[in-house]
Enzyme design. Structure first.
Site, PDB file in Angstrom:
ATOM      1  N   LYS A 190     -31.094  -5.341   6.322  1.00  0.00           N
ATOM      2  CA  LYS A 190     -31.941  -5.263   7.510  1.00  0.00           C
ATOM      3  C   LYS A 190     -33.280  -5.901   7.183  1.00  0.00           C
ATOM      4  O   LYS A 190     -33.968  -5.489   6.251  1.00  0.00           O
ATOM      5  CB  LYS A 190     -32.132  -3.809   7.930  1.00  0.00           C
ATOM      6  CG  LYS A 190     -33.073  -3.673   9.118  1.00  0.00           C
ATOM      7  CD  LYS A 190     -33.120  -2.270   9.645  1.00  0.00           C
ATOM      8  CE  LYS A 190     -34.110  -2.147  10.776  1.00  0.00           C
ATOM      9  NZ  LYS A 190     -34.143  -0.783  11.305  1.00  0.00           N
ATOM     10  N   ARG A 226     -39.081  -1.027  19.902  1.00  0.00           N
ATOM     11  CA  ARG A 226     -40.187  -0.109  19.597  1.00  0.00           C
ATOM     12  C   ARG A 226     -40.899   0.310  20.880  1.00  0.00           C
ATOM     13  O   ARG A 226     -41.452   1.398  20.952  1.00  0.00           O
ATOM     14  CB  ARG A 226     -41.122  -0.753  18.569  1.00  0.00           C
ATOM     15  CG  ARG A 226     -40.414  -0.968  17.221  1.00  0.00           C
ATOM     16  CD  ARG A 226     -41.278  -1.667  16.189  1.00  0.00           C
ATOM     17  NE  ARG A 226     -40.492  -2.024  15.001  1.00  0.00           N
ATOM     18  CZ  ARG A 226     -40.958  -2.761  13.984  1.00  0.00           C
ATOM     19  NH1 ARG A 226     -42.208  -3.197  14.015  1.00  0.00           N
ATOM     20  NH2 ARG A 226     -40.192  -3.035  12.953  1.00  0.00           N
ATOM     21  N   LYS A 246     -43.294  -2.991   8.193  1.00  0.00           N
ATOM     22  CA  LYS A 246     -42.214  -2.352   7.424  1.00  0.00           C
ATOM     23  C   LYS A 246     -41.760  -3.213   6.251  1.00  0.00           C
ATOM     24  O   LYS A 246     -40.654  -3.056   5.736  1.00  0.00           O
ATOM     25  CB  LYS A 246     -41.044  -2.024   8.369  1.00  0.00           C
ATOM     26  CG  LYS A 246     -41.450  -1.072   9.508  1.00  0.00           C
ATOM     27  CD  LYS A 246     -40.249  -0.593  10.324  1.00  0.00           C
ATOM     28  CE  LYS A 246     -40.684   0.431  11.384  1.00  0.00           C
ATOM     29  NZ  LYS A 246     -39.536   0.960  12.154  1.00  0.00           N
ATOM     30  N   GLU A 296     -28.201  -5.968  -1.945  1.00  0.00           N
ATOM     31  CA  GLU A 296     -28.291  -4.767  -1.103  1.00  0.00           C
ATOM     32  C   GLU A 296     -26.894  -4.281  -0.699  1.00  0.00           C
ATOM     33  O   GLU A 296     -26.598  -3.090  -0.748  1.00  0.00           O
ATOM     34  CB  GLU A 296     -29.102  -5.072   0.163  1.00  0.00           C
ATOM     35  CG  GLU A 296     -30.595  -5.222  -0.045  1.00  0.00           C
ATOM     36  CD  GLU A 296     -31.308  -3.877  -0.149  1.00  0.00           C
ATOM     37  OE1 GLU A 296     -30.637  -2.826  -0.093  1.00  0.00           O
ATOM     38  OE2 GLU A 296     -32.548  -3.876  -0.291  1.00  0.00           O
ATOM     39  N   LYS A 342     -28.752  -7.389  10.080  1.00  0.00           N
ATOM     40  CA  LYS A 342     -29.606  -7.202  11.251  1.00  0.00           C
ATOM     41  C   LYS A 342     -30.943  -7.879  11.016  1.00  0.00           C
ATOM     42  O   LYS A 342     -31.501  -7.712   9.932  1.00  0.00           O
ATOM     43  CB  LYS A 342     -29.808  -5.691  11.440  1.00  0.00           C
ATOM     44  CG  LYS A 342     -30.683  -5.310  12.602  1.00  0.00           C
ATOM     45  CD  LYS A 342     -30.815  -3.806  12.644  1.00  0.00           C
ATOM     46  CE  LYS A 342     -31.737  -3.422  13.777  1.00  0.00           C
ATOM     47  NZ  LYS A 342     -31.953  -2.008  13.843  1.00  0.00           N
ATOM     48  N   SER A 347     -32.908  -5.993  20.062  1.00  0.00           N
ATOM     49  CA  SER A 347     -33.616  -5.952  21.342  1.00  0.00           C
ATOM     50  C   SER A 347     -34.294  -7.274  21.693  1.00  0.00           C
ATOM     51  O   SER A 347     -34.245  -7.712  22.845  1.00  0.00           O
ATOM     52  CB  SER A 347     -34.635  -4.815  21.316  1.00  0.00           C
ATOM     53  OG  SER A 347     -35.538  -4.971  20.230  1.00  0.00           O
ATOM     54  N   TYR A 375     -26.696  -4.798  23.107  1.00  0.00           N
ATOM     55  CA  TYR A 375     -27.088  -4.204  24.389  1.00  0.00           C
ATOM     56  C   TYR A 375     -26.322  -4.849  25.548  1.00  0.00           C
ATOM     57  O   TYR A 375     -26.370  -4.361  26.670  1.00  0.00           O
ATOM     58  CB  TYR A 375     -28.599  -4.355  24.597  1.00  0.00           C
ATOM     59  CG  TYR A 375     -29.414  -3.669  23.513  1.00  0.00           C
ATOM     60  CD1 TYR A 375     -29.618  -2.296  23.544  1.00  0.00           C
ATOM     61  CD2 TYR A 375     -29.934  -4.393  22.434  1.00  0.00           C
ATOM     62  CE1 TYR A 375     -30.330  -1.660  22.541  1.00  0.00           C
ATOM     63  CE2 TYR A 375     -30.652  -3.768  21.428  1.00  0.00           C
ATOM     64  CZ  TYR A 375     -30.841  -2.399  21.485  1.00  0.00           C
ATOM     65  OH  TYR A 375     -31.539  -1.773  20.484  1.00  0.00           O
TER      66      TYR A 375
HETATM   67  C1  PBG Z   1     -35.599   1.768  13.119  1.00  0.00           C
HETATM   68  C2  PBG Z   1     -34.729   0.895  13.930  1.00  0.00           C
HETATM   69  C3  PBG Z   1     -35.161  -0.276  14.530  1.00  0.00           C
HETATM   70  C4  PBG Z   1     -34.084  -0.801  15.204  1.00  0.00           C
HETATM   71  C5  PBG Z   1     -33.006   0.057  15.013  1.00  0.00           C
HETATM   72  N1  PBG Z   1     -33.421   1.102  14.211  1.00  0.00           N
HETATM   73  C6  PBG Z   1     -36.499  -0.885  14.570  1.00  0.00           C
HETATM   74  C7  PBG Z   1     -37.246  -1.039  13.337  1.00  0.00           C
HETATM   75  O1  PBG Z   1     -36.692  -1.120  12.232  1.00  0.00           O
HETATM   76  O2  PBG Z   1     -38.460  -1.092  13.444  1.00  0.00           O
HETATM   77  C8  PBG Z   1     -34.152  -2.068  15.995  1.00  0.00           C
HETATM   78  C9  PBG Z   1     -33.135  -2.269  17.027  1.00  0.00           C
HETATM   79  C10 PBG Z   1     -33.459  -3.338  17.998  1.00  0.00           C
HETATM   80  O3  PBG Z   1     -34.483  -4.039  17.941  1.00  0.00           O
HETATM   81  O4  PBG Z   1     -32.641  -3.489  18.910  1.00  0.00           O
HETATM   82  N2  PBG Z   1     -35.011   2.554  12.168  1.00  0.00           N
END
Ligand code: PBG
Length: 330
Positions: free
Chosen positions: A196, A206, A223, A239, A254, A280, A319
């Site tokens: 990720k 968010r 992050k 990973e 991701k 998203s 989605y």
């Molecule tokens: C956080 C989390 C995120 C998403 C899924 N779980 C956002 C992040 O890591 O800040 C993102 C999903 C998306 O953007 O559709 N644990």
């Protein structure tokens, strides 16, 4: 000499194209991420994700029944947590009567065969918007793992089929696997967000959960100390390997569209189911371009989802799951 190979022979009409087709998309490839909010009869559209809503639990159940009938076999759950329930420990995450656990129970009750994959990470429960516990300007690793274990056990107790840790702490898969084994949940799986990336494609998500890292000198503003650096590819293999060794059942890459190279590398290097998350921001870009009449919405949705299959993904978190299933079924 004129070419003996005329590739266009295999493209002459839809019949021959379909005979040689290498990849197919089906509703069974999809996992639908859902956002759940407190209340009743609530359906709030997320402004940066047109067509995606925070639903209260009653409407969530209706939605889950509907998507099951469309052929979608799995949901990935996120809850919108009241500000007054957020703190730095994330303890609301393992409240047996918290919204997440109630959602899992009610979905398994209403549609027992639906595969329920709740998100495991502290950010929706964190007053700081981080996936872990913050101390002295740092996101703590091992203390966070203890919290993620409690969260996973609460979800397993509520009936989760798979827990889906999306936090990127080191060692959390092993810690969660051991706890599940020791507490009578040997058949609860782990789908690990192994690769990720720290990505700006998560912006709309968010907004949906009001979970962005808060603007405060004392805490990390992004992050990047736990999610991966987007300049790196081979690091993703380290990973993934670690997570497989620690007991992951499925791994994930991701975001999606900008990371197809990583999906292919993981698929070619390991014999484990690979999932990918069309996040998203990817959804928002396609919706925005289509709303402007700049792209053909339905065609782009199917093309982008098929690209994940071609890259080697076994399942796709998207989605668009419901809309794509309708298109594929029609
Ligand atoms: C956080 C989390 C995120 C998403 C899924 N779980 C956002 C992040 O890591 O800040 C993102 C999903 C998306 O953007 O559709 N644990």
């Amino acid at each position: 000499m004129f070419p003996y190979q005329r590739h266009r022979r295999l493209r002459k009409n839809e019949a021959i194209r379909s005979l040689i087709r290498e990849n197919y998309l089906s509703p069974q490839d999809f996992v639908l991420p859902i956002f759940v909010a407190e209340g009743e009869n609530i359906k709030q559209e997320i402004p940066s994700m047109p067509g995606i809503y925070r639903h209260s639990l009653d409407l969530t159940i209706k939605e889950v029944k509907e998507i099951w009938d469309l052929g979608i076999k799995a949901v990935n759950i996120y809850v919108k947590v009241d500000e007054n329930l957020k703190d730095n420990t994330g303890k609301e995450a393992w409240n047996p009567d918290g919204l997440m656990q109630r959602t899992i129970r009610e979905i398994k009750n209403a549609v027992p065969e639906m595969i329920v994959m709740p998100d495991v990470a502290l950010d929706p429960f964190s007053m700081y918007g981080h996936d872990g516990i913050v101390s002295k300007g740092e996101v703590l690793n091992d203390e966070t793992n203890d919290a993620l274990v409690k969260m996973s056990l609460a979800q397993a107790t509520a009936g989760a089929d798979f827990v889906a840790p999306s936090d990127m702490m080191d060692g959390r898969i092993g810690a969660i696997r051991e706890a599940l084994e020791e507490n009578g949940f040997p058949n609860v799986g782990i789908i690990s967000y192994s690769a990720k990336y720290a990505s700006s494609f998560y912006g709309p998500f968010r907004d949906a959960l009001d979970s962005a890292p808060v603007d405060n000198q004392e805490i990390p503003k992004d992050k990047k100390t736990y999610q991966m650096d987007f300049h790196n590819a081979y690091e993703a293999l380290r990973e993934v390997e670690e997570d497989i060794n620690e007991g992951a059942d499925i791994v994930m890459v991701k975001p999606g569209m900008a990371y197809l190279d990583i999906v292919r590398m993981v698929k070619d290097n390991y014999n484990i189911p690979v999932s990918v998350f069309q996040v998203s921001g990817e959804y928002a870009m396609i919706k925005a371009a289509a709303a402007n009449g700049w792209l053909d919405h339905d065609q782009i949705v199917l093309e982008s989802l098929t690209a994940f299959k071609r890259a080697g993904a076994d399942m796709i978190f998207t989605y668009f799951a419901k809309e794509a299933a309708c298109l594929l079924n029609s």
